[in-house]
Design an enzyme around this catalytic site. Structure first.
Site, PDB file in Angstrom:
ATOM      1  CE  LYS A   1      -3.520   2.380   2.682  1.00 65.48           C
ATOM      2  NZ  LYS A   1      -4.428   2.312   3.823  1.00 65.48           N
TER       3      LYS A   1
ATOM      4  NE  ARG B   1      -5.340   9.575   3.422  1.00 65.28           N
ATOM      5  CZ  ARG B   1      -4.043   9.717   3.236  1.00 65.28           C
ATOM      6  NH1 ARG B   1      -3.505  10.921   3.257  1.00 65.28           N
ATOM      7  NH2 ARG B   1      -3.282   8.654   3.045  1.00 65.28           N
TER       8      ARG B   1
ATOM      9  CE  LYS C   1      -6.104   1.953  -0.378  1.00 62.69           C
ATOM     10  NZ  LYS C   1      -6.488   2.044   0.989  1.00 62.69           N
TER      11      LYS C   1
HETATM   12  C1  PBG Z   1      -6.973   3.233   5.640  1.00 61.20           C
HETATM   13  C2  PBG Z   1      -7.478   3.180   4.262  1.00 61.20           C
HETATM   14  C3  PBG Z   1      -7.391   4.174   3.290  1.00 61.20           C
HETATM   15  C4  PBG Z   1      -8.025   3.677   2.160  1.00 61.20           C
HETATM   16  C5  PBG Z   1      -8.486   2.420   2.463  1.00 61.20           C
HETATM   17  N1  PBG Z   1      -8.119   2.115   3.762  1.00 61.20           N
HETATM   18  C6  PBG Z   1      -6.874   5.531   3.347  1.00 61.20           C
HETATM   19  C7  PBG Z   1      -5.518   5.855   3.739  1.00 61.20           C
HETATM   20  O1  PBG Z   1      -4.630   5.024   3.853  1.00 61.20           O
HETATM   21  O2  PBG Z   1      -5.335   7.046   3.946  1.00 61.20           O
HETATM   22  C8  PBG Z   1      -8.150   4.428   0.862  1.00 61.20           C
HETATM   23  C9  PBG Z   1      -9.209   3.963  -0.056  1.00 61.20           C
HETATM   24  C10 PBG Z   1      -9.506   4.879  -1.162  1.00 61.20           C
HETATM   25  O3  PBG Z   1      -8.870   5.932  -1.381  1.00 61.20           O
HETATM   26  O4  PBG Z   1     -10.438   4.546  -1.916  1.00 61.20           O
HETATM   27  N2  PBG Z   1      -7.852   2.671   6.553  1.00 61.20           N
END
Ligand code: PBG
Length: 324
Positions: free
Chosen positions: A195, A205, A248
């Protein structure tokens, strides 16, 4: 042998011909839909930065889950947005927390769906970071217990799978051990293994109110220029017991999806994230691109790169348009 013996256009002449030689086919079975759950009842509130995506209260998300199930999408990924947040993210592992209640309601109302939960603290902490914080530092090891208890509470609520997205080192192993100790040795872990610290999470967010209050996530999420390092992250999670590996974001990281597919035998998932989704909608709203075609093309490119499972906010829309 080349031209004129070969003419690659011969197989492109008609829709039936193109269908016959298509190398990649997108199916509903490939898709998972993320859902956002808020407190209250009767809530079905559009999220401004993500056209077509809503905040649902628990009662409403059950209706949505039934619709998604009827469209043939095999599963959903749940994100909880609690009213109260604190430094430790206490809401994350409460037995009657927002996600825990949503899991049991969906399991009851849409029992065919695979209900997967996002395991993270950032939606539950007042500072918006994914772990326990000391000063301006996000502590790794003390965060593992909170994350493990969160995963356990999701398992107890009836989740079919848990998906840690925090990027602390060692969290898959810690969660695996906790689940096993409590009799959930058959509950799979879908790990957000590679990620990246991405600007493409912007709309998400906004949607969950988890933008960090100070600093950013670059101290724990991966640095975008790195490709080999992703293999180390993926390998670590395989060794710690992950059942499915996720990359991701998806579109800006298709090379990583392809590497993951080539290197590991586990199912590979990829998350077409909020910014990637909303950009397509934004351009379509301006009339600059054909949004439906662009969404399909983006999704099939993720599959072509090697993803078996695609998390996308367009899952229900796509499922309604796909033939199988
Ligand atoms: C963190 C999380 C995030 C996303 C999924 N799980 C955000 C981050 O790491 O700031 C992002 C998903 C998206 O942008 O569609 N719990």
């Amino acid at each position: 042998m080349s031209f004129p013996q070969h003419r690659l256009r011969r197989l492109r002449g008609s829709e039936k011909m193109r269908r016959m030689v298509a190398e990649t086919r997108l199916s509903r079975d490939d898709l998972l839909l993320p859902l956002f759950i808020v407190e209250g009842s009767g809530v079905r509130e559009p999220i401004a930065s993500m056209p077509g995506v809503y905040h649902f209260s628990v009662d409403q998300v059950v209706d949505e889950a039934k619709r998604v199930q009827d469209l043939g999408v095999p599963g959903v990924m749940l994100f909880g947005i609690p009213d109260a947040k604190d430094a430790r993210g206490s809401g994350a592992d409460q037995a009657d927390g927002i996600v825990q209640r949503a899991v049991s309601a969906i399991k009851e109302g849409a029992s065919e769906l695979c209900v997967i939960t996002d395991v993270c603290l950032c939606e539950y902490t007042d500072h918006g970071h994914c772990g326990i914080v000391e000063g301006e530092e996000v502590l790794n090891d003390p965060s593992l217990e909170r994350l493990s208890l969160t995963a356990l509470s999701h398992a107890r609520a009836g989740a079919d799978m848990v998906a840690p997205s925090d990027m602390m080192d060692g969290r898959v192993g810690a969660i695996r051990a906790t689940l096993d100790q409590h009799g959930f040795e058959n509950l799979p872990i879908l790990s957000y293994a590679a990620k990246y610290a991405s600007a493409f999470y912007g709309p998400f967010r906004d949607a969950v109110g988890s933008a960090p209050e100070f600093g950013d996530r670059r101290g724990y999420q991966m640095d975008p220029p790195n490709r080999r390092e992703a293999l180390r992250e993926l390998r670590a999670d395989v060794e710690e017991g992950a059942d499915i590996l996720m990359v991701k974001p998806a579109l800006a990281y298709l090379d990583i999806v392809a590497d993951a597919r080539r290197t590991f035998d586990l199912p590979i998932a990829a998350y077409h994230v909020s910014g990637e989704y909303s950009m397509i909608h934004a351009a379509a709203m301006q009339g600059w691109i054909d949004g439906e075609r662009a969404m399909l093309e983006a999704t099939i490119s993720i599959k072509r790169a090697g993803a078996d499972i695609i998390l996308t906010y367009a899952a229900a829309d796509l499922a309604a348009r796909l033939e199988d």
